[in-house]
Structures are given as structure tokens and as C-alpha cells.
Design a protein around this motif. Structure first.
Motif, PDB file in Angstrom:
ATOM      1  N   VAL A 155      24.784  42.609  25.486  1.00 30.46           N
ATOM      2  CA  VAL A 155      24.218  41.297  25.145  1.00 30.46           C
ATOM      3  C   VAL A 155      23.373  40.759  26.296  1.00 30.46           C
ATOM      4  O   VAL A 155      22.288  40.203  26.090  1.00 30.46           O
ATOM      5  N   LEU A 156      23.863  40.939  27.535  1.00 30.63           N
ATOM      6  CA  LEU A 156      23.170  40.390  28.704  1.00 30.63           C
ATOM      7  C   LEU A 156      21.783  40.988  28.903  1.00 30.63           C
ATOM      8  O   LEU A 156      20.913  40.349  29.501  1.00 30.63           O
ATOM      9  N   THR A 157      21.573  42.221  28.419  1.00 37.82           N
ATOM     10  CA  THR A 157      20.258  42.851  28.616  1.00 37.82           C
ATOM     11  C   THR A 157      19.144  42.106  27.892  1.00 37.82           C
ATOM     12  O   THR A 157      17.969  42.349  28.173  1.00 37.82           O
ATOM     13  N   SER A 158      19.511  41.211  26.973  1.00 32.44           N
ATOM     14  CA  SER A 158      18.502  40.382  26.305  1.00 32.44           C
ATOM     15  C   SER A 158      18.202  39.102  27.080  1.00 32.44           C
ATOM     16  O   SER A 158      17.242  38.393  26.766  1.00 32.44           O
ATOM     17  N   TYR A 159      19.024  38.807  28.110  1.00 32.38           N
ATOM     18  CA  TYR A 159      18.878  37.559  28.859  1.00 32.38           C
ATOM     19  C   TYR A 159      18.671  37.779  30.352  1.00 32.38           C
ATOM     20  O   TYR A 159      18.140  36.900  31.029  1.00 32.38           O
ATOM     21  N   ASP A 178      15.132  43.173  23.047  1.00 28.87           N
ATOM     22  CA  ASP A 178      14.915  42.248  21.937  1.00 28.87           C
ATOM     23  C   ASP A 178      16.245  41.621  21.514  1.00 28.87           C
ATOM     24  O   ASP A 178      17.287  42.295  21.495  1.00 28.87           O
ATOM     25  N   ARG A 179      16.197  40.334  21.172  1.00 23.29           N
ATOM     26  CA  ARG A 179      17.406  39.643  20.700  1.00 23.29           C
ATOM     27  C   ARG A 179      17.538  39.870  19.199  1.00 23.29           C
ATOM     28  O   ARG A 179      17.210  39.019  18.380  1.00 23.29           O
ATOM     29  N   LEU A 180      18.054  41.055  18.855  1.00 18.07           N
ATOM     30  CA  LEU A 180      18.125  41.420  17.451  1.00 18.07           C
ATOM     31  C   LEU A 180      19.343  40.835  16.755  1.00 18.07           C
ATOM     32  O   LEU A 180      19.344  40.611  15.554  1.00 18.07           O
ATOM     33  N   ILE A 181      20.403  40.622  17.519  1.00 15.57           N
ATOM     34  CA  ILE A 181      21.623  40.102  16.900  1.00 15.57           C
ATOM     35  C   ILE A 181      21.810  38.655  17.344  1.00 15.57           C
ATOM     36  O   ILE A 181      22.387  38.370  18.382  1.00 15.57           O
ATOM     37  N   ASP A 182      21.220  37.736  16.586  1.00 13.30           N
ATOM     38  CA  ASP A 182      21.356  36.315  16.866  1.00 13.30           C
ATOM     39  C   ASP A 182      21.660  35.591  15.562  1.00 13.30           C
ATOM     40  O   ASP A 182      21.859  36.207  14.523  1.00 13.30           O
ATOM     41  N   CYS A 183      21.683  34.281  15.618  1.00 10.64           N
ATOM     42  CA  CYS A 183      22.084  33.499  14.445  1.00 10.64           C
ATOM     43  C   CYS A 183      21.148  33.711  13.271  1.00 10.64           C
ATOM     44  O   CYS A 183      21.565  33.708  12.117  1.00 10.64           O
ATOM     45  N   ARG A 184      19.866  33.917  13.551  1.00 13.44           N
ATOM     46  CA  ARG A 184      18.896  34.037  12.465  1.00 13.44           C
ATOM     47  C   ARG A 184      18.862  35.437  11.875  1.00 13.44           C
ATOM     48  O   ARG A 184      18.548  35.619  10.711  1.00 13.44           O
ATOM     49  N   HIS A 185      19.147  36.450  12.696  1.00 12.36           N
ATOM     50  CA  HIS A 185      19.033  37.827  12.233  1.00 12.36           C
ATOM     51  C   HIS A 185      20.358  38.571  12.348  1.00 12.36           C
ATOM     52  O   HIS A 185      20.389  39.778  12.571  1.00 12.36           O
TER      53      HIS A 185
END
Length: 418
Positions: free
Chosen positions: A75-79, A201-208
């Protein structure tokens, strides 16, 4: 002769070769604590009130503590840049690794706390090296070679570390932790040589969330989670029982255990160097020889009548472990879409850490249930060997009816754009 030399040179020629220096350093310190198996027999004598499984858990706590941070790393690799994550991980390793050296006779609780800090650092570092390989080398054929090279550096470094840990522990058991002084140059190399890389890429978030989970949890990845978690559960029995077996059978001391660990690492090193060729030879069946060798090595060591047989069995186990571990990384990297490889690696490696963590409890529980609490380390190793043989059968069924043909591609990856 020239053609042979040219083909050998071509096999070792890869893009971004300089990046293998920090990546290899991560891989070495990701697994350093497994070399502390040679210290377990000494700890068992120092803390007689602690049960065998409790002493073994000192070696397993890092795997347990690394589970949430391994998942967090994906998860941190997106931030955060991977370089920053690496620096944080190395700081945890440095503090946790050197804590037991400061006290001559530390309380058993301090050893568990030290193991937990080491586990947090390992959890962040564990998937990072493989993430970087999958980022910089996109071709499957080249990726399999580079993953093998990374593990070869890991095993070569671990072989040297195993000998050093054994020699340091022979002088005084907690001197073994001085091996973590080496984290300091690794931290310097990381800060000065490793590029920041790119955010995922933030592929796993609230929207997706739904689409992201579907991309991640493919049937191939789910099977990889099962098989590699199970094999890690059995594999850890070697590290957690080899010192006790040698002690119980009177084959040697802490230095002899370190020698066996070093030989195991050298055997795995040879496998890592030529893993690209092994994949080309076995393709989708590449895990089968690894599992067969693991089972054979376990059983040879369990029923060994002499130290010489233990050495041979340890070598066989090392070859199987080398094939199995690189296959874990390679199979995971090609089981999902390239954009979610980091999350997939974090998930699978977290579950392999779970397997390591519960190994002493499961193996010792099965042993006590079937053979009683008086059974020795040889029985534990035999149980692990039978478990690997069972997984061999499971993998045969999977390859025959479910696995797709593995077609290696020869696409040359684009140059890294920082």
C-alpha cells in the motif's frame, strides 16, 4: 568455444545491472535472522524454563511481526517512494538487531522485542527488492534471470553471514547480533545509490475497490497464496530444528550448525544463478523439482546416522529451497497484471511469513499429538518432509489440470524513466 563463452556472458548481461547492488543488499538483510538458528540450542540451555516451542518462536517472531508490514509495504508504494521505505526498514533492523548486544544477559522478553523490531524492518524490506526487480525488468525471461541473480546474492551473503553468526555466537551468544552492524553501510548505499523510483498507481481505493480487488485476486494468485504459505510452514522446520537435532544426536556444536546453514545457502546460491535456465527447462513444472528435493532433504536429515549425511541432506534441501523461493517470486509476478504486482508480492510474501510464524506451533503440535512430547527434532523434520511430499502431489494435480503453459517472452524492457 568462443560461442559458448559468448552465450554464458549473454546470460549474465542484464539492463540496470548497477541496481542489483542495493537490491542484493536488501535481499541479504531481509533473511539474515534465519542464520540465528545456530543460536537456538544455546538459548535452550540458557532459558531452561522456556519450552522448546517458545525458544523456536524467537526465530519465528520476525516472520509474525513482518506480516502486517509486508502487507503495508504494498500500500505504501502508492504514497511513498520505495527508497524512503527501504531507509525506514533498515533503521528498524539496526535498532532491533543491536539491542541484545547492549546487555550481557538480557531478559527473554527483550529477545522477543528485538525480534519484533527486526520483523517490522524485514516486513517492509521483504517485498521491496522483488518489487524493484519487477519494476525495472518487465520481460518475463529477463525477470526470471534477475530474480535468480537477486536470490543468488541473497544466498551467497547468507552463507557468509551464517558462518559469521556461528563464530560470533561461539565467543558469546549475543555477539551474534553484531552482524546487524552491517546494516550501516547498506543504509549509506541505499541513501546514495538507489533512485527514488516511481509511485505505484492507487488501484485499490474507495472509488475502484471492486475492480482493483478483481485485478489482484486472480485464481493463479489465490493458488500461489495457498501453496507458498503451506511450503513455508514446512520449510521453517529446518531452521528451527537443525541445531537441536545436531545437539540431540551429538553430531557437533554451534559452529557445525553454522556450517550446515552456510552449505545450504551456497547450494541455493548456485540455483539462483542458473534459475533462468531452470525455468526454461521445466516451465510451468518448475516448482515440482523444488518440492521433491525439499522432501528428500528433510527425510535425509531426519534419519541421518552421521554428520556427513546431515551435510548431504542439507545440500539437497538448499537446492530445493532455492528453486522454491525464486519460484514464489516469479510465479507471483506473472499471476497478475503488471500494475498490481507490488500488491500481489506483498500479499503472497505476507502469507509466507504467516507460514513461518505458525510453523513451530503446528509442527510441534502435530509431533506431540502423533508421537508424544518426548519425540525429538528428527521427528519434526520427518513431519515436514512428509508435508512437502504431500504438496508435491498437490502441485502435480495443479500442473496437470489447472496451470496454463508458461510462455517466456523476449521483449526488451524500456529504459527506466525516473
Amino acid at each position: 568455444m568462443k560461442e559458448l563463452l559468448r552465450s554464458i556472458a549473454g546470460y549474465f548481461r542484464v539492463q540496470h545491472a548497477l541496481f542489483l547492488i542495493p537490491i542484493g543488499a536488501f535481499a541479504i538483510y531481509d533473511s539474515v535472522f534465519s542464520a540465528f538458528s545456530s543460536v537456538l540450542a544455546v538459548l535452550w540451555e540458557m532459558y531452561p524454563d522456556v519450552p522448546r516451542a517458545g525458544i523456536q518462536m524467537i526465530l519465528a517472531v520476525p516472520s509474525l511481526a513482518s506480516i502486517p508490514t509486508t502487507l503495508l509495504a504494498g500500500v505504501l508504494t502508492s504514497y511513498m517512494h520505495k527508497k524512503t521505505i527501504a531507509e525506514i526498514a533498515l533503521a528498524f533492523l539496526l535498532v532491533g538487531g543491536l539491542a541484545p548486544v547492549a546487555i550481557a544477559e538480557p531478559h527473554i522478553g527483550l529477545l522477543f522485542a528485538s525480534s519484533a523490531l527486526i520483523g517490522i524492518g524485514q516486513g517492509l524490506l521483504h517485498p521491496l527488492a522483488s518489487m524493484l526487480v519487477c519494476q525495472y525488468w518487465e520481460s518475463k525471461s529477463e525477470r526470471s534471470r534477475v530474480l535468480g541473480f537477486k536470490q543468488a546474492l541473497n544466498y551467497l551473503g547468507a552463507a557468509v553471514v551464517s558462518l559469521l553468526v556461528g563464530l560470533l555466537a561461539f565467543m558469546q551468544w549475543n555477539f551474534a547480533y553484531l552482524i546487524y552492524v552491517g546494516v550501516i553501510p547498506v543504509l549509506i548505499i541505499t541513501a546514495t545509490q538507489l533512485p527514488k523510483g516511481q509511485l505505484e498507481d492507487r488501484l485499490i481505493d474507495c472509488r475502484h475497490l471492486s475492480s482493483g480487488v478483481r485485478k489482484l485476486l486472480t485464481p493463479a494468485l489465490m493458488y500461489a497464496c495457498f501453496i507458498f504459505c503451506a511450503v513455508s510452514l514446512f520449510n521453517f522446520a529446518f531452521q528451527s530444528n537443525i541445531a537441536m537435532l545436531i545437539n540431540e544426536k551429538g553430531f557437533g556444536d554451534v559452529v557445525d550448525t553454522a556450517v550446515i546453514t552456510a552449505i545450504l545457502q551456497i547450494a541455493s546460491f548456485a540455483v539462483g544463478v542458473f534459475y533462468g535456465q531452470i525455468v526454461k527447462l521445466f516451465r510451468r513444472y518448475v516448482l515440482l523439482p523444488g518440492l521433491a528435493l525439499l522432501a528428500t532433504g528433510f527425510l535425509m536429515v531426519a534419519f541421518a546416522p552421521s554428520m556427513a549425511v546431515v551435510l548431504v541432506g542439507g545440500t539437497v534441501f538448499g537446492v530445493g529451497a532455492g528453486i522454491q523461493y525464486v519460484t514464489t517470486l516469479y510465479s507471483t509476478s506473472k499471476s497478475v497484471d503488471q500494475h498490481v504486482v507490488s500488491m500481489a508480492l506483498s500479499l503472497v510474501l505476507a502469507l509466507t511469513s504467516l507460514g513461518f510464524s505458525v510453523s513451530p506451533i503446528v509442527i510441534e503440535g502435530v509431533k506431540d499429538l502423533l508421537f508424544g512430547p518426548g519425540a525429538g527434532a528428527d521427528v519434526s523434520l520427518a513431519i515436514a518432509g512428509v508435508g512437502c511430499a504431500a504438496l508435491f502431489v498437490v502441485e502435480c494435480v495443479h500442473c496437470r489440470f489447472f496451470a496454463k503453459e508458461d510462455r517466456l517472452d523476449d521483449v526488451v524492457p524500456d529504459e527506466l524513466v525516473d
